[in-house]
Structure formats: structure tokens, C-alpha cells
Scaffold this motif. Structure first.
Motif, PDB file in Angstrom:
ATOM      1  N   GLU A  24       0.818  -1.201   0.000  1.00  0.00           N
ATOM      2  CA  GLU A  24       0.000   0.000   0.000  1.00  0.00           C
ATOM      3  C   GLU A  24       0.861   1.265   0.000  1.00  0.00           C
ATOM      4  O   GLU A  24       0.544   2.247  -0.676  1.00  0.00           O
ATOM      5  CB  GLU A  24      -0.952  -0.006   1.193  1.00  0.00           C
ATOM      6  N   GLU A  25       1.963   1.246   0.768  1.00  0.00           N
ATOM      7  CA  GLU A  25       2.884   2.389   0.758  1.00  0.00           C
ATOM      8  C   GLU A  25       3.467   2.576  -0.640  1.00  0.00           C
ATOM      9  O   GLU A  25       3.565   3.701  -1.141  1.00  0.00           O
ATOM     10  CB  GLU A  25       4.026   2.177   1.760  1.00  0.00           C
ATOM     11  N   TRP A  26       3.874   1.476  -1.262  1.00  0.00           N
ATOM     12  CA  TRP A  26       4.431   1.527  -2.603  1.00  0.00           C
ATOM     13  C   TRP A  26       3.388   2.081  -3.579  1.00  0.00           C
ATOM     14  O   TRP A  26       3.671   2.964  -4.382  1.00  0.00           O
ATOM     15  CB  TRP A  26       4.917   0.151  -3.024  1.00  0.00           C
ATOM     16  N   GLY A  27       2.178   1.585  -3.495  1.00  0.00           N
ATOM     17  CA  GLY A  27       1.111   2.073  -4.366  1.00  0.00           C
ATOM     18  C   GLY A  27       0.867   3.554  -4.205  1.00  0.00           C
ATOM     19  O   GLY A  27       0.636   4.269  -5.191  1.00  0.00           O
ATOM     20  N   SER A  28       0.943   4.049  -2.977  1.00  0.00           N
ATOM     21  CA  SER A  28       0.749   5.483  -2.719  1.00  0.00           C
ATOM     22  C   SER A  28       1.865   6.316  -3.328  1.00  0.00           C
ATOM     23  O   SER A  28       1.616   7.403  -3.883  1.00  0.00           O
ATOM     24  CB  SER A  28       0.677   5.747  -1.215  1.00  0.00           C
ATOM     25  N   VAL A  29       3.099   5.832  -3.231  1.00  0.00           N
ATOM     26  CA  VAL A  29       4.232   6.545  -3.829  1.00  0.00           C
ATOM     27  C   VAL A  29       4.047   6.632  -5.339  1.00  0.00           C
ATOM     28  O   VAL A  29       4.223   7.691  -5.942  1.00  0.00           O
ATOM     29  CB  VAL A  29       5.576   5.863  -3.474  1.00  0.00           C
ATOM     30  N   ALA A  31       1.243   6.384  -7.097  1.00  0.00           N
ATOM     31  CA  ALA A  31       0.085   7.220  -7.427  1.00  0.00           C
ATOM     32  C   ALA A  31       0.397   8.712  -7.312  1.00  0.00           C
ATOM     33  O   ALA A  31      -0.159   9.526  -8.063  1.00  0.00           O
ATOM     34  CB  ALA A  31      -1.091   6.860  -6.515  1.00  0.00           C
ATOM     35  N   ALA A  32       1.283   9.080  -6.402  1.00  0.00           N
ATOM     36  CA  ALA A  32       1.602  10.491  -6.166  1.00  0.00           C
ATOM     37  C   ALA A  32       2.722  11.018  -7.057  1.00  0.00           C
ATOM     38  O   ALA A  32       2.999  12.218  -7.059  1.00  0.00           O
ATOM     39  CB  ALA A  32       1.980  10.696  -4.697  1.00  0.00           C
ATOM     40  N   TRP A  58       2.079  -5.278  -8.434  1.00  0.00           N
ATOM     41  CA  TRP A  58       2.769  -4.099  -7.907  1.00  0.00           C
ATOM     42  C   TRP A  58       3.958  -3.678  -8.768  1.00  0.00           C
ATOM     43  O   TRP A  58       4.864  -3.006  -8.297  1.00  0.00           O
ATOM     44  CB  TRP A  58       3.193  -4.353  -6.464  1.00  0.00           C
TER      45      TRP A  58
END
Length: 116
Positions: A24-29, A31-32, A58
């Protein structure tokens, strides 16, 4: 086989225990960051023909890499770390930027750090 660099929070990327980077942290990075895109699939080509396909939920790509078509610029999250096979200087710099955002470090297969 190739040489890999790893974005990790562990003392050594290969340690069994220790702090991990979540998917989830990776996905947020990703996406941003407008330079990154979650692609989920990579195709390796020789002479323009696909010879290998790798699929992973991922798997991201650095879409602004200056040699994207020939290099691929794939960045993959697996088991608590983010890995890149045979990164060039552009990808190493991007990995250091990502590591900083995640409170992590960039470490090579042999234990050397790239973000000092």
C-alpha cells in the motif's frame, strides 16, 4: 541473471525479519509521482518481438526514463522491498528519491548502499 538494487528498511535487504515497505505504501508513492505508473506487466523484447512477459500487481514503470523503450525502467515491489534489476544512473537516482520518501535506503545485492 543480473544485478539488483533494493529499496529497503532492513539493515540488509536479504534479512528475514525487520521493517518492511508495504504494498500500500508503494502504491501510494506511485500514485503520487507523475514519473511513475503502475503497469502490472512487463514485456522483454529482442529485435522488436516479445520474448518474455512478467506480470505482477505491484510492478511499476518510470515512464519518463529517457531510454524507456530499450531499458524498460521497471520497478517492482515484492515481499516488503522494492527492486530494480540492472538499473542505470537514471533509475538509481529515482530509487534514492523513492527511498527518501519511504524512510528507506537503496542497497545493492552485495550490501553496498547507494544513498549515502
Amino acid at each position: 541473471m543480473g544485478y539488483e538494487l533494493h529499496i529497503t528498511r532492513k539493515t540488509d535487504w536479504f534479512d528475514k525479519g525487520g521493517p518492511e515497505i508495504t504494498a500500500e505504501e508503494w502504491g501510494s508513492v506511485v500514485a503520487a509521482d507523475p514519473e511513475l505508473e503502475m503497469v502490472g506487466v512487463a514485456h522483454a523484447k529482442i529485435d522488436g518481438e516479445v520474448v518474455l512477459t512478467y506480470t505482477h500487481e505491484w510492478l511499476a514503470q518510470m515512464v519518463t526514463h529517457p531510454r524507456l523503450e530499450e531499458h524498460g525502467a521497471w520497478i517492482d515491489w515484492t515481499d516488503g522491498s522494492i527492486d530494480v534489476k540492472n538499473p542505470d544512473e537514471v533509475l538509481i537516482a529515482k530509487m534514492c528519491e523513492i527511498a527518501k520518501k519511504l524512510g528507506a535506503r537503496v542497497q545493492g545485492d552485495e550490501g553496498e548502499y547507494y544513498d549515502e
